[in-house]
Design a protein around this motif. Structure first.
Motif, PDB file in Angstrom:
ATOM      1  N   ALA A 100      37.169  39.990  28.314  1.00  0.00           N
ATOM      2  CA  ALA A 100      38.605  39.994  27.994  1.00  0.00           C
ATOM      3  C   ALA A 100      39.484  40.399  29.174  1.00  0.00           C
ATOM      4  O   ALA A 100      40.318  41.305  29.075  1.00  0.00           O
ATOM      5  N   ALA A 101      39.307  39.697  30.300  1.00  0.00           N
ATOM      6  CA  ALA A 101      40.222  39.890  31.426  1.00  0.00           C
ATOM      7  C   ALA A 101      41.607  39.381  31.034  1.00  0.00           C
ATOM      8  O   ALA A 101      41.744  38.432  30.258  1.00  0.00           O
ATOM      9  N   LEU A 102      42.633  40.007  31.562  1.00  0.00           N
ATOM     10  CA  LEU A 102      44.004  39.652  31.207  1.00  0.00           C
ATOM     11  C   LEU A 102      44.416  38.333  31.850  1.00  0.00           C
ATOM     12  O   LEU A 102      44.020  38.026  32.978  1.00  0.00           O
ATOM     13  N   SER A 103      45.213  37.569  31.140  1.00  0.00           N
ATOM     14  CA  SER A 103      45.757  36.335  31.699  1.00  0.00           C
ATOM     15  C   SER A 103      46.704  36.668  32.843  1.00  0.00           C
ATOM     16  O   SER A 103      47.243  37.777  32.922  1.00  0.00           O
ATOM     17  N   ALA A 104      46.913  35.683  33.711  1.00  0.00           N
ATOM     18  CA  ALA A 104      47.738  35.921  34.897  1.00  0.00           C
ATOM     19  C   ALA A 104      49.171  36.294  34.540  1.00  0.00           C
ATOM     20  O   ALA A 104      49.846  36.987  35.305  1.00  0.00           O
ATOM     21  N   ASN A 138      33.755  33.690  40.742  1.00  0.00           N
ATOM     22  CA  ASN A 138      35.079  33.623  41.366  1.00  0.00           C
ATOM     23  C   ASN A 138      35.709  32.242  41.201  1.00  0.00           C
ATOM     24  O   ASN A 138      36.926  32.114  41.033  1.00  0.00           O
ATOM     25  N   ALA A 139      34.879  31.199  41.259  1.00  0.00           N
ATOM     26  CA  ALA A 139      35.402  29.843  41.070  1.00  0.00           C
ATOM     27  C   ALA A 139      36.018  29.701  39.677  1.00  0.00           C
ATOM     28  O   ALA A 139      37.067  29.070  39.504  1.00  0.00           O
ATOM     29  N   SER A 140      35.381  30.309  38.687  1.00  0.00           N
ATOM     30  CA  SER A 140      35.931  30.283  37.327  1.00  0.00           C
ATOM     31  C   SER A 140      37.212  31.099  37.237  1.00  0.00           C
ATOM     32  O   SER A 140      38.173  30.699  36.568  1.00  0.00           O
ATOM     33  N   PHE A 141      37.240  32.239  37.922  1.00  0.00           N
ATOM     34  CA  PHE A 141      38.442  33.074  37.896  1.00  0.00           C
ATOM     35  C   PHE A 141      39.633  32.343  38.516  1.00  0.00           C
ATOM     36  O   PHE A 141      40.763  32.467  38.041  1.00  0.00           O
ATOM     37  N   ARG A 142      39.373  31.594  39.570  1.00  0.00           N
ATOM     38  CA  ARG A 142      40.472  30.854  40.204  1.00  0.00           C
ATOM     39  C   ARG A 142      41.053  29.830  39.239  1.00  0.00           C
ATOM     40  O   ARG A 142      42.263  29.585  39.231  1.00  0.00           O
ATOM     41  N   GLU A 143      40.196  29.227  38.422  1.00  0.00           N
ATOM     42  CA  GLU A 143      40.672  28.250  37.442  1.00  0.00           C
ATOM     43  C   GLU A 143      41.405  28.927  36.286  1.00  0.00           C
ATOM     44  O   GLU A 143      42.435  28.439  35.821  1.00  0.00           O
ATOM     45  N   GLN A 144      40.872  30.051  35.817  1.00  0.00           N
ATOM     46  CA  GLN A 144      41.431  30.711  34.637  1.00  0.00           C
ATOM     47  C   GLN A 144      42.599  31.633  34.970  1.00  0.00           C
ATOM     48  O   GLN A 144      43.588  31.685  34.234  1.00  0.00           O
ATOM     49  N   LEU A 145      42.462  32.374  36.072  1.00  0.00           N
ATOM     50  CA  LEU A 145      43.426  33.427  36.386  1.00  0.00           C
ATOM     51  C   LEU A 145      44.224  33.158  37.655  1.00  0.00           C
ATOM     52  O   LEU A 145      45.162  33.889  37.965  1.00  0.00           O
ATOM     53  N   GLY A 146      43.816  32.135  38.398  1.00  0.00           N
ATOM     54  CA  GLY A 146      44.545  31.788  39.607  1.00  0.00           C
ATOM     55  C   GLY A 146      44.209  32.634  40.818  1.00  0.00           C
ATOM     56  O   GLY A 146      44.912  32.574  41.833  1.00  0.00           O
ATOM     57  N   ARG A 147      43.127  33.406  40.752  1.00  0.00           N
ATOM     58  CA  ARG A 147      42.783  34.272  41.888  1.00  0.00           C
ATOM     59  C   ARG A 147      41.324  34.707  41.788  1.00  0.00           C
ATOM     60  O   ARG A 147      40.730  34.692  40.713  1.00  0.00           O
ATOM     61  N   ASP A 148      40.761  35.090  42.948  1.00  0.00           N
ATOM     62  CA  ASP A 148      39.439  35.721  42.961  1.00  0.00           C
ATOM     63  C   ASP A 148      39.566  37.133  42.398  1.00  0.00           C
ATOM     64  O   ASP A 148      40.589  37.793  42.575  1.00  0.00           O
ATOM     65  N   PHE A 325      27.123  44.522  45.615  1.00  0.00           N
ATOM     66  CA  PHE A 325      27.918  45.404  44.754  1.00  0.00           C
ATOM     67  C   PHE A 325      29.350  44.897  44.832  1.00  0.00           C
ATOM     68  O   PHE A 325      30.021  45.038  45.855  1.00  0.00           O
ATOM     69  N   ALA A 326      29.829  44.275  43.745  1.00  0.00           N
ATOM     70  CA  ALA A 326      31.160  43.660  43.723  1.00  0.00           C
ATOM     71  C   ALA A 326      32.074  44.453  42.794  1.00  0.00           C
ATOM     72  O   ALA A 326      31.771  44.624  41.610  1.00  0.00           O
ATOM     73  N   ILE A 327      33.181  44.941  43.327  1.00  0.00           N
ATOM     74  CA  ILE A 327      34.135  45.754  42.566  1.00  0.00           C
ATOM     75  C   ILE A 327      35.239  44.857  42.010  1.00  0.00           C
ATOM     76  O   ILE A 327      35.827  44.058  42.741  1.00  0.00           O
ATOM     77  N   TRP A 328      35.502  44.982  40.722  1.00  0.00           N
ATOM     78  CA  TRP A 328      36.549  44.184  40.076  1.00  0.00           C
ATOM     79  C   TRP A 328      37.906  44.558  40.659  1.00  0.00           C
ATOM     80  O   TRP A 328      38.283  45.727  40.698  1.00  0.00           O
ATOM     81  N   ALA A 329      38.655  43.544  41.110  1.00  0.00           N
ATOM     82  CA  ALA A 329      39.921  43.802  41.802  1.00  0.00           C
ATOM     83  C   ALA A 329      41.138  43.695  40.891  1.00  0.00           C
ATOM     84  O   ALA A 329      42.251  44.003  41.314  1.00  0.00           O
ATOM     85  N   GLY A 330      40.949  43.263  39.655  1.00  0.00           N
ATOM     86  CA  GLY A 330      42.082  43.037  38.761  1.00  0.00           C
ATOM     87  C   GLY A 330      42.660  44.309  38.169  1.00  0.00           C
ATOM     88  O   GLY A 330      42.116  45.409  38.338  1.00  0.00           O
ATOM     89  N   PRO A 331      43.779  44.176  37.424  1.00  0.00           N
ATOM     90  CA  PRO A 331      44.468  45.342  36.853  1.00  0.00           C
ATOM     91  C   PRO A 331      43.751  45.949  35.654  1.00  0.00           C
ATOM     92  O   PRO A 331      44.171  46.996  35.162  1.00  0.00           O
ATOM     93  N   GLU A 332      42.683  45.301  35.191  1.00  0.00           N
ATOM     94  CA  GLU A 332      41.973  45.814  34.010  1.00  0.00           C
ATOM     95  C   GLU A 332      41.312  47.163  34.273  1.00  0.00           C
ATOM     96  O   GLU A 332      41.042  47.924  33.345  1.00  0.00           O
TER      97      GLU A 332
END
Length: 418
Positions: A100-104, A138-148, A325-332
């Protein structure tokens, strides 16, 4: 009149001093939020780290040690929670947005309280089997959220934690006749063994062993299983670069089906080909392909239970997994959680934890640390069974990409319907 004014001013001044004093005191004691004047700082910063199964034991042990030190982030105690998950399963959850990542177009400050509370369980970081999985996500995130959402540079960039690779393994009794009659371990060798009509009778072994049985990670359920198909295709087409049209080639499909027909899939709690062999012995496989780290971790169990070791052989073309080790960069996740994840990442990359990785059969991320550097190194313990200190990375098999992964999963789905 003047006295009255002086008295009023004095009272007001005292009131101001009293209010300021109360605010200072409540801020110091963390109770300013009770007046609705300032948000209370969290006493505990919890982070959830989704972790690939091959490194789960090491990372969990490190997390326990890290938590025991009472680490702090901006005054709050850090608590690390490890969630083991196969790389394919984790990738599916990211792509379906199960977390449930937030929409852009959604702002954090506009969320109702219940949704803000739900974000507390959002993963802070992901330790995938390999960087290629993170790039596919990340490719999916770019399509769904517009960013890595997992970064390749900057403070929160992903960093490899440890390394392992795919190796061949054969029970000693099976390896002797197989290598003598068919040659060194390879997919071609195992294919010849798999299609031998009379099994071990014509392979030079004990006829009572029956047909040759191939040990391989579950093809449609694990990253290692899909990587096995890629390495098999690489050998079949004599190339380190595999295309979608290669894995759907009818002749290759026939050859691969014959090969994988010798593989018996077991559950019983086993999560890898090495664990299956440790639990079920020759029934699970006379030999096959394993992650080096998983085979080394299960070697003692194999020897104790079956009174015979599995010997290691290294392929000419290697397939590596580096567990970034990849850290989530979004506001969530909050800034405090990101900083806490960064602290845990640094802890895993410290020399002490890199030495500890050797005890789990993992090769250090830092090339300067030898595999024999730790007293409890599994590489040192099982050196006599064929472990190599330095493995060449000159000929490396390509990593999975999004198109190739989709083609492999479609192929597996079609095979299951046959």
């Amino acid at each position: 009149m003047i006295r009255t004014r002086v008295f009023v001013v004095a009272v007001m001044s005292a009131a101001v001093v009293l209010v300021v004093g109360i605010l200072v005191w409540r801020t110091i004691t963390g109770n300013a939020a009770a007046l609705g004047l300032a948000p209370a700082r969290p006493q505990v910063v919890r982070i959830q780290v989704i972790t690939a199964l091959p490194v789960e034991s090491w990372v969990q042990a490190a997390a326990d040690e890290f938590n025991a030190t009472g680490p702090k982030s901006e005054g709050a105690t850090i608590e690390v929670e490890i969630t083991p998950m196969d790389g394919l399963a984790a990738l599916g959850k990211w792509e379906r947005n199960d977390f449930a990542a937030l929409s852009a177009d959604v702002l954090l400050e506009d969320l109702p309280q219940e949704k803000l509370e739900a974000l507390e369980s959002f993963p802070t970081a992901w330790i995938a089997d390999g960087r290629f999985l993170v790039e596919i996500a990340n490719a999916s995130f770019r399509e769904q959220l517009g960013r890595d959402q997992f970064l390749n540079d900057g403070q929160y960039r992903m960093r490899p934690l440890a390394n392992t690779l795919l190796v061949w393994g054969l029970f000693r009794s099976r390896g002797a006749p197989l290598l003598e009659n068919l040659g060194p371990p390879s997919w071609s060798t195992f294919h010849k063994a798999a299609v031998a009509p009379t099994g071990w009778k014509e392979l030079g072994g004990d006829p009572g062993w029956g047909n040759f049985k191939l040990a391989v990670n579950p093809v449609g359920e694990s990253v290692g299983g899909l990587a096995a198909i890629v390495t098999a295709a690489g050998e079949y087409f004599d190339s380190t670069e595999i295309l979608v049209e290669d894995v759907v080639d009818p002749q290759f499909d026939t050859w691969l089906t014959e090969l994988m027909g010798a593989a018996l899939q077991f559950s019983g709690g086993a999560t890898s080909s090495a664990e299956s062999v440790a639990l079920f012995g020759y029934t699970a496989g006379d030999g096959g392909q394993f992650l080096e780290s998983e085979l080394l971790q299960n070697m003692e169990g194999i020897q104790n239970r079956w009174q015979e070791p599995v010997l290691l052989y290294y392929p000419k073309v290697t397939t590596w997994f580096d567990f970034p080790f990849a850290i989530w960069a979004g506001p969530e996740t909050s800034a405090a959680q990101k900083e806490a994840a960064l602290a845990f990442q640094s802890f895993l990359l410290s020399e002490g934890q890199q030495r500890s990785a050797l005890e789990f059969g993992l090769r250090p991320a830092e090339s300067g640390l030898q595999v024999s550097a730790a007293e409890g190194s599994l590489f040192e313990q099982w050196r006599r069974l064929g472990v190599e200190d330095n493995v060449s990375s000159v000929n490396v098999m390509q990593s999975l990409n999004r198109e190739l992964l989709s083609a492999l999963l479609r192929r597996q789905e079609m095979n299951e319907k046959r």
